[in-house]
Write an enzyme that holds these catalytic residues in place. Structure first.
Site, short mmCIF file in Angstrom:
data_model
loop_
_atom_site.label_atom_id
_atom_site.label_comp_id
_atom_site.label_asym_id
_atom_site.label_seq_id
_atom_site.Cartn_x
_atom_site.Cartn_y
_atom_site.Cartn_z
N CYS A 191 30.53 -40.09 22.10
CA CYS A 191 31.49 -41.18 22.02
C CYS A 191 31.57 -41.81 23.41
O CYS A 191 31.85 -41.11 24.39
CB CYS A 191 32.86 -40.63 21.62
SG CYS A 191 34.17 -41.86 21.61
N HIS A 193 29.05 -45.91 17.15
CA HIS A 193 29.08 -46.45 15.79
C HIS A 193 28.02 -47.55 15.60
O HIS A 193 27.60 -47.81 14.48
CB HIS A 193 30.45 -47.08 15.49
CG HIS A 193 31.54 -46.09 15.19
ND1 HIS A 193 32.07 -45.25 16.15
CD2 HIS A 193 32.19 -45.80 14.03
CE1 HIS A 193 33.01 -44.51 15.59
NE2 HIS A 193 33.10 -44.82 14.31
N ASP A 225 32.88 -36.80 18.29
CA ASP A 225 33.17 -38.24 18.29
C ASP A 225 34.54 -38.46 17.65
O ASP A 225 35.08 -37.57 17.00
CB ASP A 225 32.10 -39.03 17.49
CG ASP A 225 32.38 -40.53 17.47
OD1 ASP A 225 32.65 -41.10 18.55
OD2 ASP A 225 32.36 -41.14 16.38
N SER A 226 35.05 -39.67 17.82
CA SER A 226 36.33 -40.01 17.21
C SER A 226 36.22 -40.08 15.67
O SER A 226 37.22 -39.98 14.97
CB SER A 226 36.81 -41.36 17.74
OG SER A 226 35.82 -42.35 17.48
N GLU A 253 33.34 -47.63 9.98
CA GLU A 253 34.15 -46.56 9.35
C GLU A 253 34.39 -46.90 7.87
O GLU A 253 34.56 -46.02 7.04
CB GLU A 253 35.49 -46.38 10.08
CG GLU A 253 35.37 -45.72 11.45
CD GLU A 253 35.05 -44.22 11.40
OE1 GLU A 253 35.52 -43.52 10.48
OE2 GLU A 253 34.29 -43.75 12.28
N CYS A 311 28.70 -48.03 22.06
CA CYS A 311 29.59 -47.38 21.11
C CYS A 311 28.68 -46.71 20.09
O CYS A 311 27.76 -47.35 19.57
CB CYS A 311 30.49 -48.40 20.43
SG CYS A 311 31.46 -47.66 19.09
N GLY A 355 39.12 -46.35 20.67
CA GLY A 355 38.73 -47.35 21.67
C GLY A 355 39.80 -48.31 22.15
O GLY A 355 39.65 -48.92 23.19
N1 DGL Z 1 32.19 -44.13 18.68
C1 DGL Z 1 33.05 -44.38 19.72
C2 DGL Z 1 32.41 -44.86 21.00
O1 DGL Z 1 31.26 -44.59 21.19
C3 DGL Z 1 34.44 -44.79 19.58
C4 DGL Z 1 34.90 -45.74 18.58
C5 DGL Z 1 36.38 -45.67 18.52
O2 DGL Z 1 36.91 -44.61 18.18
O3 DGL Z 1 37.03 -46.69 18.85
O4 DGL Z 1 33.05 -45.46 21.82
#
Ligand code: DGL
Length: 264
Positions: free
Chosen positions: A70, A182, A7-8, A150, A180, A40
């Site tokens: 991600c 997150h 993931d990012s 984050e 997402c 993103g």
């Molecule tokens: N967790 C990520 C997703 O599912 C990306 C969030 C990001 O880096 O902007 O899209």
């Protein structure tokens, strides 16, 4: 089976948690590109480059499969990753759609997709859902929610203000695709905001999907999770450990081994 999870940043921990709970992997290597999160709102070419760099990272590890935890990378770079990697690379978008169909089969249901700008602007979820017959599909990019997660902010006045900023004018949905990884971390805040609503989670979705395609073998008694990050590995380790704590309590021997990139 040894798998990689990418993931990012921290969002992929929600997918990692579901994979650990399924208890069928010997080793899981987590890699969060915390030095460059968020992905993103970045250009497509930039995200593709980062995704290929992540493959170079995993080249130093023995993995049988990579889970792209991600949505942004799944939307933008999955195809090119497939071409480059010599093991299966699976993303979270298709599993998310399948999971929604299983959870909310009524095609009249009001479905809302939330995610990063790239994920929402790609229209992948929306097209897939419409092709499956869903009549009422709405989508909303909510990138600030990534920054809040984050930052460790999961509820409170700042969260409430951001939810209002994005969703105040949205009709109450029946189901929300958390497009997402997150966002499962703020599931409680989202439930409070919308009340009774089905939330589709990429982690649960991918476990269902891997299972239905025969990727998941027998249960293993122990699973070793190794954390790597491109920046601030101790923080990722700490959050990852806390996040997995109650999953590991239910298992015999989940051994978490923490390492940092370049410190092997
Ligand atoms: N967790 C990520 C997703 O599912 C990306 C969030 C990001 O880096 O902007 O899209």
């Amino acid at each position: 089976v040894n798998i990689g999870v990418f993931d990012s940043g921290l969002g992929g921990l929600t997918v990692l948690r579901s994979l650990v709970a399924r208890q069928c992997f010997q080793t899981i290597i987590y890699y969060g590109d915390t030095a460059r999160v968020p992905y993103g709102s970045k250009d497509r070419d930039t995200v593709v480059r980062y995704a290929l760099e992540a493959l170079s990272f995993f080249a130093n590890h023995q993995i049988d499969m990579l889970v792209v935890a991600c949505n942004t990378v799944s939307v933008v770079a999955l195809e090119v990753m497939h071409k480059v990697a010599d093991y299966p690379v699976v993303g979270v978008v298709e599993p998310g759609v399948h999971s929604l169909v299983n959870a909310v089969p009524d095609r009249q249901s009001r479905v809302l997709v939330i995610g990063t700008r790239s994920t929402i602007h790609s229209g992948q979820y929306q097209r897939s859902l419409q092709s499956m017959g869903y009549q009422s599909v709405d989508a909303c990019a909510a990138p600030l929610l990534v920054s809040l997660v984050e930052e460790g902010i999961h509820e409170g006045p700042v969260m409430d203000a951001v939810l209002d900023h994005y969703f105040a004018h949205q009709e109450k949905p029946d189901a929300v695709i958390l497009g997402c990884t997150h966002f499962p971390m703020i599931a409680a805040a989202l439930r409070r905001y919308w009340g009774d609503v089905v939330l589709v989670h990429s982690g649960e979705a991918i476990v269902e999907w891997l299972d239905s395609r025969g990727y998941l073998g027998q249960t293993t008694p122990s699973c070793q999770v190794e954390f790597f990050a491109s920046e601030n590995t101790p923080r990722v380790r700490q959050i990852g450990e806390a996040f997995l704590a109650d999953v590991s309590d239910t298992q015999d021997a989940v051994k978490k081994e923490i390492k940092g990139v370049g410190k092997e």
